[in-house]
Design a protein around this motif. Structure first.
Motif, mmCIF file in Angstrom:
data_model
loop_
_atom_site.group_PDB
_atom_site.id
_atom_site.type_symbol
_atom_site.label_atom_id
_atom_site.label_comp_id
_atom_site.label_asym_id
_atom_site.label_seq_id
_atom_site.Cartn_x
_atom_site.Cartn_y
_atom_site.Cartn_z
ATOM 1 N N ALA A 278 31.206 16.148 -20.684
ATOM 2 C CA ALA A 278 31.313 15.924 -19.239
ATOM 3 C C ALA A 278 32.691 16.325 -18.726
ATOM 4 O O ALA A 278 33.168 15.802 -17.722
ATOM 5 N N LEU A 279 33.324 17.281 -19.391
ATOM 6 C CA LEU A 279 34.648 17.730 -18.979
ATOM 7 C C LEU A 279 34.583 18.518 -17.677
ATOM 8 O O LEU A 279 33.599 19.191 -17.384
ATOM 9 N N ILE A 298 32.508 25.832 -21.091
ATOM 10 C CA ILE A 298 31.751 26.504 -20.040
ATOM 11 C C ILE A 298 31.028 25.469 -19.179
ATOM 12 O O ILE A 298 30.276 24.633 -19.682
ATOM 13 N N ASP A 299 31.268 25.536 -17.896
ATOM 14 C CA ASP A 299 30.638 24.634 -16.942
ATOM 15 C C ASP A 299 29.217 25.122 -16.653
ATOM 16 O O ASP A 299 29.021 26.222 -16.154
ATOM 17 N N SER A 338 38.536 28.303 -20.428
ATOM 18 C CA SER A 338 37.611 27.551 -19.585
ATOM 19 C C SER A 338 36.924 28.510 -18.622
ATOM 20 O O SER A 338 37.567 29.350 -18.005
ATOM 21 N N LEU A 339 35.614 28.402 -18.540
ATOM 22 C CA LEU A 339 34.816 29.302 -17.722
ATOM 23 C C LEU A 339 33.828 28.515 -16.873
ATOM 24 O O LEU A 339 33.370 27.443 -17.264
ATOM 25 N N VAL A 340 33.471 29.075 -15.749
ATOM 26 C CA VAL A 340 32.419 28.491 -14.924
ATOM 27 C C VAL A 340 31.200 29.383 -15.000
ATOM 28 O O VAL A 340 31.310 30.594 -14.859
ATOM 29 N N LEU A 341 30.075 28.792 -15.253
ATOM 30 C CA LEU A 341 28.834 29.556 -15.309
ATOM 31 C C LEU A 341 28.376 29.833 -13.883
ATOM 32 O O LEU A 341 28.089 28.916 -13.123
ATOM 33 N N ALA A 346 25.466 34.258 -16.974
ATOM 34 C CA ALA A 346 26.017 35.555 -17.364
ATOM 35 C C ALA A 346 27.105 35.423 -18.422
ATOM 36 O O ALA A 346 27.338 36.352 -19.173
ATOM 37 N N VAL A 347 27.765 34.291 -18.513
ATOM 38 C CA VAL A 347 28.810 34.118 -19.510
ATOM 39 C C VAL A 347 28.195 33.857 -20.882
ATOM 40 O O VAL A 347 28.557 34.448 -21.876
#
Length: 361
Positions: A278-279, A298-299, A338-341, A346-347
């Motif tokens: 839940a980060l 990854i969010d 850290s990435l946002v989906l 696509a990530v």
């Protein structure tokens, strides 16, 4: 207050009738229907029924199987079309073949089918029955159009919302068995990608930590990637686990969402400050954790949730893969690791097609 929270858990996670062992009844295959063959390694106790199912009992040895699941023509990703009575391959997921294997046969089948690409190993989470884990893996494999035969590591979860503490003990009981499976596959030169969900993520990290502590490099060297989907692990505990774990070829991937209701409940019950699943990727502490521990966080908040808990979003990634495999995405979050989906995936290419090259796009 605790009694109210527990009651909420029971109501929240048990809102729908649970599929019983009869959903595993063997039926004749439907001509031209899509099927998924799954290798199973389980340390559950077999049930004494006609469905070749398993109980929540803890067995002192692994059992190996190969199960073929038929996917109904009208299947809509990422759903599991459960049978309401006897399984019917025209309308529901259905088991069309089943055979027990020796360990040698299990490893041979894994090696034969993996070939040039790593095989996916799914480690289910808390509150899963055997049939739920089996059909969830069939859904993900079918929706991602994976060509290899995925592997289910099935540990003895109670399959009950009230069995959280018992499941923690069962996950600890199962870590030697998962470490054994990873070692056997590694010795056979079978590369793997481990997708572990919820409490199964703790189990997967513990198994890899154990391989590191015991110097079993043959098991570690063939693990291409570990993907932790909504991991039910305290962040401080995860850091301690990773401190004793040898680095893998690629960063460990964490699929997280700060609005995961099940993990937020778990965090409150455990008195934990931060749960790895839940980060918030926008939190500087998350970015620092990713860099320090060699993680790719990854969010996945943009993905739909089937049951409203926001804890099952990982299952939707498989469906996104065929449409998005060729797309590239810019990382809108500053900070390494850290990435946002964006949209639906696509990530992350797919639960069984993750790799460092794809994740660096």
């Amino acid at each position: 207050m605790l009694r109210i929270v527990v009651l909420f858990c029971v109501l929240f996670l048990s809102a729908c009738a649970r599929p019983g062992p009869a959903t595993l009844a063997l039926v004749a295959p439907l001509p031209d229907a899509k099927t998924v063959s799954i290798l199973v390694a389980s340390n559950r106790v077999p049930a004494k029924d006609d469905f070749q199912s398993f109980t929540s009992g803890r067995s002192d040895r692994l059992r190996y199987l190969e199960v073929t699941v038929s996917i109904p023509p009208g299947h809509k990703a990422p759903n599991i079309e459960w049978p309401t009575a006897k399984p019917d391959p025209r309308t529901s997921f259905a088991v069309v073949s089943h055979r027990n294997l020796t360990k040698t046969e299990f490893i041979s089948r894994a090696k034969e089918r993996a070939k040039a690409t790593p095989t996916g190993i799914f480690v289910h989470g808390y509150n899963y029955s055997y049939q739920e884990a089996l059909f969830r893996l069939a859904q993900m494999a079918a929706d991602s159009s994976a060509a290899d035969v995925p592997i289910l590591f099935d540990w003895p979860s109670q399959g009950s919302a009230t069995g959280y503490l018992a499941d923690r003990d069962s996950a600890a009981f199962a870590r030697d068995y998962l470490a054994s499976v990873l070692t056997d596959l590694g010795r056979a030169d079978v590369r793997s990608i481990v997708l572990a969900h919820s409490m199964g993520a703790w189990l997967a990290v513990e198994a890899v930590r154990q391989l590191s502590l015991t110097g079993r490099k043959d098991g570690l060297s063939k693990i291409d990637q570990i993907v932790l989907a909504a991991p039910d692990i305290d962040v401080d505990l995860l850091s301690k686990q990773l401190a004793m774990t040898g680095r893998l070829k690629n960063p460990i991937v964490i699929l997280a969402a700060k609005d995961d209701l099940a993990l937020n409940l778990s965090r409150r019950l455990a008195g934990s400050e931060f749960n790895a699943g839940a980060l918030d990727v926008n939190d500087p502490r998350t970015r620092a954790l990713a860099v320090r521990e060699n993680l790719q966080i990854i969010d996945i908040s943009s993905l739909p949730s089937a049951n409203g808990s926001n804890h099952d979003r990982f299952a939707a990634l498989a469906a996104a893969y065929p449409q998005l495999r060729n797309e590239r995405i810019a990382n809108p979050v500053a900070g390494t690791g850290s990435l946002v989906l964006n949209g639906v995936g696509a990530v992350v290419s797919a639960p069984f097609r993750l790799g460092g090259a794809l994740l660096s796009q």
